[in-house]
Design an enzyme around this catalytic site. Structure first.
Site, PDB file in Angstrom:
ATOM      1  N   ARG A  57      -2.798  -0.876  12.079  1.00 23.44           N
ATOM      2  CA  ARG A  57      -3.048   0.299  11.231  1.00 23.44           C
ATOM      3  C   ARG A  57      -4.432   0.148  10.593  1.00 23.44           C
ATOM      4  O   ARG A  57      -4.641  -0.781   9.813  1.00 23.44           O
ATOM      5  CB  ARG A  57      -1.950   0.369  10.166  1.00 23.44           C
ATOM      6  CG  ARG A  57      -2.011   1.570   9.253  1.00 23.44           C
ATOM      7  CD  ARG A  57      -0.848   1.533   8.252  1.00 23.44           C
ATOM      8  NE  ARG A  57      -0.885   2.658   7.340  1.00 23.44           N
ATOM      9  CZ  ARG A  57      -1.636   2.704   6.252  1.00 23.44           C
ATOM     10  NH1 ARG A  57      -2.400   1.689   5.939  1.00 23.44           N
ATOM     11  NH2 ARG A  57      -1.606   3.773   5.475  1.00 23.44           N
ATOM     12  N   LYS A 116      -8.221  -4.632   3.331  1.00 25.18           N
ATOM     13  CA  LYS A 116      -7.415  -5.117   2.209  1.00 25.18           C
ATOM     14  C   LYS A 116      -8.108  -6.231   1.436  1.00 25.18           C
ATOM     15  O   LYS A 116      -9.024  -6.889   1.931  1.00 25.18           O
ATOM     16  CB  LYS A 116      -6.016  -5.503   2.700  1.00 25.18           C
ATOM     17  CG  LYS A 116      -5.199  -4.231   2.977  1.00 25.18           C
ATOM     18  CD  LYS A 116      -3.756  -4.461   3.271  1.00 25.18           C
ATOM     19  CE  LYS A 116      -3.077  -3.086   3.438  1.00 25.18           C
ATOM     20  NZ  LYS A 116      -1.753  -3.183   4.048  1.00 25.18           N
TER      21      LYS A 116
HETATM   22  N1  PMM Z   1      -0.609  -0.318   3.927  1.00 24.26           N
HETATM   23  C1  PMM Z   1      -0.857   0.713   3.120  1.00 24.26           C
HETATM   24  C2  PMM Z   1      -0.105   1.902   3.208  1.00 24.26           C
HETATM   25  N2  PMM Z   1       0.875   2.040   4.127  1.00 24.26           N
HETATM   26  N3  PMM Z   1       2.130   1.125   5.903  1.00 24.26           N
HETATM   27  C3  PMM Z   1       2.398   0.105   6.717  1.00 24.26           C
HETATM   28  N4  PMM Z   1       3.382   0.215   7.629  1.00 24.26           N
HETATM   29  N5  PMM Z   1       1.713  -1.063   6.663  1.00 24.26           N
HETATM   30  C4  PMM Z   1       0.699  -1.278   5.764  1.00 24.26           C
HETATM   31  O1  PMM Z   1       0.122  -2.371   5.746  1.00 24.26           O
HETATM   32  C5  PMM Z   1       0.394  -0.204   4.863  1.00 24.26           C
HETATM   33  C6  PMM Z   1       1.137   0.994   4.969  1.00 24.26           C
HETATM   34  C7  PMM Z   1      -1.945   0.593   2.094  1.00 24.26           C
HETATM   35  O2  PMM Z   1      -3.198   0.866   2.665  1.00 24.26           O
HETATM   36  P1  PMM Z   1      -3.956   2.290   2.470  1.00 24.26           P
HETATM   37  O3  PMM Z   1      -3.868   2.630   1.012  1.00 24.26           O
HETATM   38  O4  PMM Z   1      -5.338   2.056   2.919  1.00 24.26           O
HETATM   39  O5  PMM Z   1      -3.244   3.309   3.299  1.00 24.26           O
END
Ligand code: PMM
Length: 273
Positions: free
Chosen positions: A248, A206
């Site tokens: 995650r 991020k």
């Molecule tokens: N971040 C993203 C998408 N989904 N879900 C949860 N629970 N927590 C997060 O921090 C989160 C998420 C954005 O990241 P990506 O685009 O790399 O998936």
């Protein structure tokens, strides 16, 4: 939790796994690398992202979930805010719903999750993806995020989501400045006590990771997405040390290795005590 983004526009891997074959292969690879959950998403939530219609999101995720669920025993979560997408994903073999809107975008998602007896992740977001990074403000970010999550957990429970099936996520990068993100990570133990359920943390690649490292002199302005792995790992170790049950991540191998080392250190520490 390994990330499988079936999207053209996610901030760090957009377009790489839009092709279903590539997404399925990636999911299976992450499972083999030691992921305990595979999080499949068909709508980008990056800052500025536009919403995706339900039928398009369904077309992206359902075939991928069906094939991943058939090929591995690792639980699959569906990263969606829509009840219809959650229902189709659960029918296709997912067992967890990861809802970045915490049931506010489409309250029907709570009933769908409850009916299926599925797991449910509530995440905090200030505003919505299109505008959330414009000017995020809090008086006390840890307390406010904790209160929000506790409230949404109650709403999910009232809708029938099973007691042991809930996890809460402070939503790193979702309507937060660099300082807000750092304070939330520092406040994870407080947050965990406040919510009383498993805590999930998503810091992988991020912007705040790049910005903190740029400030520390690694690069002017920001560090590009493909150079945020070490910074991500620092946050993974920090989060697990401070009580996170689920992290995650895009890159499963380094995260699994770091956490295994942490386990060995804890075992040695317990032995020495
Ligand atoms: N971040 C993203 C998408 N989904 N879900 C949860 N629970 N927590 C997060 O921090 C989160 C998420 C954005 O990241 P990506 O685009 O790399 O998936």
């Amino acid at each position: 939790m390994g990330i499988v983004n079936v999207t053209p526009d996610s901030f760090s891997d957009g377009g790489r796994f839009l092709d279903p074959d590539a997404a399925v292969a990636h999911g299976i690879e992450l499972a083999e690398q030691g992921a305990d959950v595979l999080d499949v998403g068909g709508e980008s939530t990056r800052p500025g992202a536009a919403p995706v219609p339900a039928d398009e999101e369904l077309d992206r995720v359902v075939p991928v979930i069906e094939r991943i669920a058939a090929a591995t025993t690792v639980p699959v979560s569906i990263d969606t805010t829509k009840g219809a997408v959650a229902r189709a994903a659960l029918d296709a073999g997912a067992t967890i719903v990861n809802d970045v809107s915490a049931g506010r975008s489409d309250p029907a998602i709570l009933g769908v999750t409850a009916e299926a007896g599925a797991g449910y992740v509530v995440m905090h977001m200030q505003g919505e993806p299109r505008t959330m990074q414009a000017d995020p403000r809090y008086d006390d970010v840890v307390a406010q995020v904790g209160d929000f999550l506790a409230d949404r957990i109650e709403v999910a429970r009232a809708a029938g989501v099973a007691e042991g099936a809930l996890a809460a996520d402070p939503g790193i990068g979702f309507g937060k400045t660099v300082e807000h993100n750092l304070r939330l990570l520092a406040g994870l133990p407080t947050l965990g006590e406040r919510v009383g359920v498993s805590v999930l943390v998503g810091t992988s690649r991020k912007t705040f990771v790049g910005k903190v490292l740029a400030r520390a002199g690694a690069a002017p302005g920001d560090l590009p997405v493909d150079q945020r792995e070490e910074g991500t790992l620092a946050t993974v170790v920090w989060a697990v040390e401070r009580g996170a049950s689920i992290v995650r991540v895009h890159d499963v191998v380094p995260a699994v290795r770091a956490v295994r080392l942490l386990d060995a250190l804890h075992a040695a520490d317990a032995g020495a005590a």
